[in-house]
Motif scaffolding. Structure first.
Motif, PDB file in Angstrom:
ATOM      1  N   ASP A  51       0.868  -1.170   0.000  1.00 24.45           N
ATOM      2  CA  ASP A  51       0.000   0.000   0.000  1.00 24.45           C
ATOM      3  C   ASP A  51       0.912   1.229   0.000  1.00 24.45           C
ATOM      4  OD1 ASP A  51      -2.346   1.634   2.216  1.00 24.45           O
ATOM      5  OD2 ASP A  51      -2.370   1.462   0.036  1.00 24.45           O
ATOM      6  N   GLY A  52       0.442   2.293  -0.587  1.00 22.72           N
ATOM      7  CA  GLY A  52       1.268   3.494  -0.579  1.00 22.72           C
ATOM      8  C   GLY A  52       0.778   4.502  -1.578  1.00 22.72           C
ATOM      9  N   PHE A  53       1.503   5.594  -1.671  1.00 25.03           N
ATOM     10  CA  PHE A  53       1.079   6.725  -2.474  1.00 25.03           C
ATOM     11  C   PHE A  53       2.234   7.264  -3.298  1.00 25.03           C
ATOM     12  CE2 PHE A  53      -2.946   7.143  -0.350  1.00 25.03           C
ATOM     13  CZ  PHE A  53      -2.708   6.602   0.900  1.00 25.03           C
ATOM     14  N   GLU A  54       1.876   7.843  -4.433  1.00 24.43           N
ATOM     15  CA  GLU A  54       2.818   8.658  -5.181  1.00 24.43           C
ATOM     16  C   GLU A  54       2.279  10.081  -5.105  1.00 24.43           C
ATOM     17  OE1 GLU A  54       2.788   6.092  -8.723  1.00 24.43           O
ATOM     18  OE2 GLU A  54       4.873   5.628  -8.270  1.00 24.43           O
ATOM     19  N   ILE A  55       3.152  11.002  -4.756  1.00 18.92           N
ATOM     20  CA  ILE A  55       2.723  12.367  -4.481  1.00 18.92           C
ATOM     21  C   ILE A  55       3.416  13.305  -5.451  1.00 18.92           C
ATOM     22  CG2 ILE A  55       2.543  14.158  -2.695  1.00 18.92           C
ATOM     23  CD1 ILE A  55       3.235  11.710  -0.706  1.00 18.92           C
ATOM     24  N   TYR A  56       2.619  13.991  -6.271  1.00 19.24           N
ATOM     25  CA  TYR A  56       3.140  14.947  -7.242  1.00 19.24           C
ATOM     26  C   TYR A  56       3.001  16.329  -6.630  1.00 19.24           C
ATOM     27  CZ  TYR A  56       2.433  11.143 -10.631  1.00 19.24           C
ATOM     28  OH  TYR A  56       2.452   9.941 -11.297  1.00 19.24           O
ATOM     29  N   LEU A  57       4.100  17.072  -6.562  1.00 17.97           N
ATOM     30  CA  LEU A  57       4.006  18.403  -5.978  1.00 17.97           C
ATOM     31  C   LEU A  57       4.955  19.363  -6.670  1.00 17.97           C
ATOM     32  CD1 LEU A  57       5.837  18.358  -2.536  1.00 17.97           C
ATOM     33  CD2 LEU A  57       5.664  16.344  -3.936  1.00 17.97           C
ATOM     34  N   PHE A  82       6.374 -12.736  -6.807  1.00  8.91           N
ATOM     35  CA  PHE A  82       7.073 -13.716  -6.004  1.00  8.91           C
ATOM     36  C   PHE A  82       6.753 -13.542  -4.519  1.00  8.91           C
ATOM     37  CE2 PHE A  82       9.437 -15.265  -9.522  1.00  8.91           C
ATOM     38  CZ  PHE A  82       9.786 -14.173 -10.302  1.00  8.91           C
ATOM     39  N   VAL A  83       6.266 -12.369  -4.168  1.00  7.54           N
ATOM     40  CA  VAL A  83       5.814 -12.143  -2.790  1.00  7.54           C
ATOM     41  C   VAL A  83       4.380 -11.626  -2.865  1.00  7.54           C
ATOM     42  CG1 VAL A  83       8.156 -11.599  -2.044  1.00  7.54           C
ATOM     43  CG2 VAL A  83       6.598  -9.747  -2.658  1.00  7.54           C
ATOM     44  N   ARG A  84       3.694 -11.701  -1.751  1.00  7.69           N
ATOM     45  CA  ARG A  84       2.275 -11.354  -1.774  1.00  7.69           C
ATOM     46  C   ARG A  84       2.089  -9.858  -1.909  1.00  7.69           C
ATOM     47  NH1 ARG A  84      -1.631 -10.499   2.381  1.00  7.69           N
ATOM     48  NH2 ARG A  84       0.058 -10.631   3.903  1.00  7.69           N
ATOM     49  N   SER A  85       1.203  -9.470  -2.807  1.00 13.76           N
ATOM     50  CA  SER A  85       0.899  -8.050  -2.963  1.00 13.76           C
ATOM     51  C   SER A  85       0.009  -7.589  -1.814  1.00 13.76           C
ATOM     52  CB  SER A  85       0.175  -7.837  -4.297  1.00 13.76           C
ATOM     53  OG  SER A  85      -0.323  -6.518  -4.362  1.00 13.76           O
ATOM     54  N   ARG A  86       0.321  -6.397  -1.304  1.00  8.57           N
ATOM     55  CA  ARG A  86      -0.506  -5.863  -0.213  1.00  8.57           C
ATOM     56  C   ARG A  86      -1.107  -4.512  -0.593  1.00  8.57           C
ATOM     57  NH1 ARG A  86       2.573  -7.047   5.384  1.00  8.57           N
ATOM     58  NH2 ARG A  86       4.067  -5.511   4.607  1.00  8.57           N
ATOM     59  N   LEU A 135      17.392   3.672  -5.192  1.00  8.49           N
ATOM     60  CA  LEU A 135      17.117   2.886  -6.391  1.00  8.49           C
ATOM     61  C   LEU A 135      17.404   1.401  -6.212  1.00  8.49           C
ATOM     62  CD1 LEU A 135      18.552   5.273  -9.139  1.00  8.49           C
ATOM     63  CD2 LEU A 135      16.165   4.923  -8.514  1.00  8.49           C
ATOM     64  N   ALA A 136      18.356   1.053  -5.384  1.00  8.11           N
ATOM     65  CA  ALA A 136      18.671  -0.381  -5.206  1.00  8.11           C
ATOM     66  C   ALA A 136      17.491  -1.095  -4.568  1.00  8.11           C
ATOM     67  CB  ALA A 136      19.928  -0.556  -4.355  1.00  8.11           C
ATOM     68  N   ALA A 137      16.953  -0.513  -3.510  1.00 13.22           N
ATOM     69  CA  ALA A 137      15.783  -1.107  -2.857  1.00 13.22           C
ATOM     70  C   ALA A 137      14.608  -1.133  -3.823  1.00 13.22           C
ATOM     71  CB  ALA A 137      15.427  -0.316  -1.600  1.00 13.22           C
ATOM     72  N   ARG A 138      14.451  -0.054  -4.576  1.00  9.39           N
ATOM     73  CA  ARG A 138      13.327   0.045  -5.520  1.00  9.39           C
ATOM     74  C   ARG A 138      13.376  -1.093  -6.542  1.00  9.39           C
ATOM     75  NH1 ARG A 138       9.494   3.738  -7.250  1.00  9.39           N
ATOM     76  NH2 ARG A 138       9.423   4.215  -9.468  1.00  9.39           N
ATOM     77  N   ASP A 139      14.572  -1.411  -6.988  1.00  7.49           N
ATOM     78  CA  ASP A 139      14.689  -2.477  -7.981  1.00  7.49           C
ATOM     79  C   ASP A 139      14.395  -3.849  -7.383  1.00  7.49           C
ATOM     80  OD1 ASP A 139      17.062  -4.035 -10.093  1.00  7.49           O
ATOM     81  OD2 ASP A 139      15.198  -3.088 -10.719  1.00  7.49           O
ATOM     82  N   MET A 140      14.795  -4.066  -6.122  1.00  8.18           N
ATOM     83  CA  MET A 140      14.476  -5.333  -5.465  1.00  8.18           C
ATOM     84  C   MET A 140      12.962  -5.495  -5.344  1.00  8.18           C
ATOM     85  SD  MET A 140      17.219  -5.177  -2.357  1.00  8.18           S
ATOM     86  CE  MET A 140      16.709  -6.712  -1.614  1.00  8.18           C
ATOM     87  N   LEU A 141      12.315  -4.416  -4.934  1.00  5.90           N
ATOM     88  CA  LEU A 141      10.877  -4.477  -4.672  1.00  5.90           C
ATOM     89  C   LEU A 141      10.091  -4.734  -5.956  1.00  5.90           C
ATOM     90  CD1 LEU A 141      10.956  -1.412  -2.288  1.00  5.90           C
ATOM     91  CD2 LEU A 141      10.259  -3.706  -1.589  1.00  5.90           C
ATOM     92  N   ARG A 142      10.426  -4.033  -7.021  1.00  5.54           N
ATOM     93  CA  ARG A 142       9.625  -4.192  -8.241  1.00  5.54           C
ATOM     94  C   ARG A 142       9.905  -5.536  -8.908  1.00  5.54           C
ATOM     95  NH1 ARG A 142      11.984  -5.268 -13.397  1.00  5.54           N
ATOM     96  NH2 ARG A 142      14.161  -4.640 -13.171  1.00  5.54           N
ATOM     97  N   THR A 143      11.142  -6.039  -8.764  1.00  4.22           N
ATOM     98  CA  THR A 143      11.452  -7.346  -9.350  1.00  4.22           C
ATOM     99  C   THR A 143      10.689  -8.438  -8.609  1.00  4.22           C
ATOM    100  OG1 THR A 143      13.640  -6.581 -10.015  1.00  4.22           O
ATOM    101  CG2 THR A 143      13.295  -8.959  -9.961  1.00  4.22           C
ATOM    102  N   GLU A 144      10.597  -8.330  -7.278  1.00  4.81           N
ATOM    103  CA  GLU A 144       9.818  -9.304  -6.510  1.00  4.81           C
ATOM    104  C   GLU A 144       8.358  -9.316  -6.955  1.00  4.81           C
ATOM    105  OE1 GLU A 144      10.400  -8.190  -2.419  1.00  4.81           O
ATOM    106  OE2 GLU A 144      11.667  -9.939  -2.069  1.00  4.81           O
TER     107      GLU A 144
END
Lengths: 364, 124
Positions: free
Chosen positions: A197-203, A357-361, A225-234
């Motif tokens: 769950d989360g938000f993208e905020i344009y400002l 590969f992991v459960r979407s929340r 970016l490193a964490a971002r790539d892990m998360l989206r690949t999962e």
């Protein structure tokens, strides 16, 4: 030529982030606590990560002909959007290859915002401007004036709510609303690239630093970016230049679900129909390693003693405790369940696994 | 940035502790910090012969794959199996629990630096 900087560049440096060039920008790849901790903040049960993704592009499309124009240049059915709704979509060329993957926001019947990849922004704007000429539609590149933050994780809403003048709880998944944050107008969209769950905020840029610091003060963890790539690949989400490119159509990439062939004509439609009839030249699959090892982009995928494909994205999944990968394989090989991934001089057994590969929340 | 005085170092950012003809080898604090979170370590088979300067192990972080080069030549007599379940030990204790292998030395080594020389090398 030196890299461009987002409005938050000095904040990242002050936090000790390791900065790297990405799509022409100097971007934080990770902060001092490391990518695994940042990943943990996003995947955890009571935390959230905060990403500066201002390098991405925002293009406004307005006019009485905006809907007809967007129907022609994008793959998804824009007519299905209501005010305040978003859809994942793509721009294709005449051969059905990807120019970019995007999200389309409908603000009003004659006003839309497209969010595009940083690396493709100039190409996308040129393509849109060229084709808009046939319609009563104006294309405006607002990227340089727009800051984009992604707040992702179980605590995202609790962190954000006191900082905005509206109630984020009323925003459904793939919906957005105009609000104010830190005394500036913003768009809050319940979207993201992490599966949480989360938000993208344009400002506007002038509120960037104030909003960034306010969110961190409320407990959001800066993430790069490193964490971002892990998360989206999962999650099995495509990244341009890896799973999607001009060399593949939505048929190969498994993105026919955002390609509405029945909505009417659009650029690339004929080519996609032909490809669908002929069958894909290669097939995108997910793989989970059954032994220790980390699959990475470019590593060969093996089956029956032969190379049958190549990894497009791969990471060690902390949640799964094993390597996970996205890979293109030949259509014949795509029938199989068992593969191996060549990692240096080992062939690591891997089983077919359908992403995520992991459960979407994300909120339903 | 820690550089223990009782160890020797290489320009490839390995450290080595030599006692009675046996060298214990790891990567330095500088190296682990540059790599970031280490998620996988590939160690050689016990019994393998390595030459000085030969790539004998691989350390993988979230974003990168990095070869580790043997500071000394000889036979691998022990590898740190705890790194299989705990690769992060290389980050948290690079000179202690994060050791990689032990080598019975053949006598040949690459250029080894003392603590002061390695510190100077890092500043360049």
């Amino acid at each position: 030529m030196s890299e461009k900087k987002t409005p938050l560049h000095a904040e990242h440096v002050a936090l000790g982030a390791r900065m790297v060039p990405f799509a022409g920008y100097s971007m934080p790849v990770q902060y001092p606590d490391g990518a695994l901790k940042e990943y943990g903040a996003v995947r955890g049960d009571a935390s959230a990560g905060l990403f500066d993704i201002s390098h991405m592009g925002q293009v406004r499309v307005e006019g009485a002909g905006a809907l007809d124009f967007l129907q022609t240049v994008t793959t998804n059915d824009v007519a299905r959007l209501a005010d305040g709704q978003v859809q994942y979509s793509a721009l294709l060329d005449e051969d059905g290859g990807f120019i970019d993957d995007i999200t389309t926001y409908r603000l009003a019947a004659d006003a839309y915002l497209l969010c595009v990849n940083a690396a493709n922004r100039e190409k996308d704007v040129a393509h849109l401007e060229r084709h808009a000429q046939r319609f009563d539609a104006r294309v405006t590149d607002e990227s340089d004036d727009t800051t984009l933050l992604a707040l992702q994780g179980a605590a995202a809403q609790a962190i954000l709510a006191p900082l905005v003048d509206g109630d984020p709880d009323t925003i459904g998944y793939y919906r957005f609303a105009g609000m104010r944050i830190c005394d500036a107008p913003c768009v809050v969209s319940r979207t993201g690239y992490t599966g949480e769950d989360g938000f993208e905020i344009y400002l506007p840029n002038k509120a960037a630093i104030t909003a960034w610091r306010a969110l961190l003060e409320r407990g959001a963890q800066p993430a790069g970016l490193a964490a971002r790539d892990m998360l989206r690949t999962e999650m099995g989400y495509a990244l341009y230049g890896h799973e999607i490119s001009a060399e593949v159509t939505p048929v190969e990439a498994g993105l026919m679900w955002i390609t509405k062939l029945d909505k009417g004509d659009f650029i690339g439609r004929e080519a996609v129909l032909r490809r669908k009839a002929q069958g894909p030249r290669r097939v995108l699959i997910g793989l989970e390693l059954r032994e220790r090892g980390i699959p990475r982009e470019g590593y060969p995928v093996l089956a029956g003693g032969e190379t049958v494909g190549r990894v497009t994205s791969g990471v060690h999944s902390p949640l799964r405790g094993c390597g996970v990968a996205l890979a293109y394989v030949s259509p014949e090989a795509a029938e199989r369940e068992d593969f191996a991934i060549g990692v240096r001089n080992r062939a690591i057994p891997a089983r077919r696994a359908r992403p995520p590969f992991v459960r979407s929340r994300t909120r339903r | 940035m820690t550089i223990p005085a009782d160890l020797q170092y290489t320009k490839e950012h390995e450290w080595v502790r030599i006692e009675d003809g046996v060298a214990t080898v790891g990567i330095t604090d500088h190296a682990q910090e540059a790599l970031g979170d280490i998620v996988f370590v590939e160690l050689p088979e016990v019994g393998r012969e390595v030459g000085p300067g030969e790539a004998f192990a691989v350390v993988e972080s979230v974003k990168a794959v990095s070869d580790v080069y043997a500071p000394v030549g000889g036979e691998i007599i022990e590898v740190n199996e705890a790194l299989e379940a705990g690769p992060e030990k290389v980050n948290t204790d690079p000179y202690g629990e994060g050791w990689l292998v032990k080598v019975r030395m053949s006598g040949e080594t690459v250029e080894l630096l003392d603590e002061a020389a390695y510190a100077t090398f890092l500043e360049e």
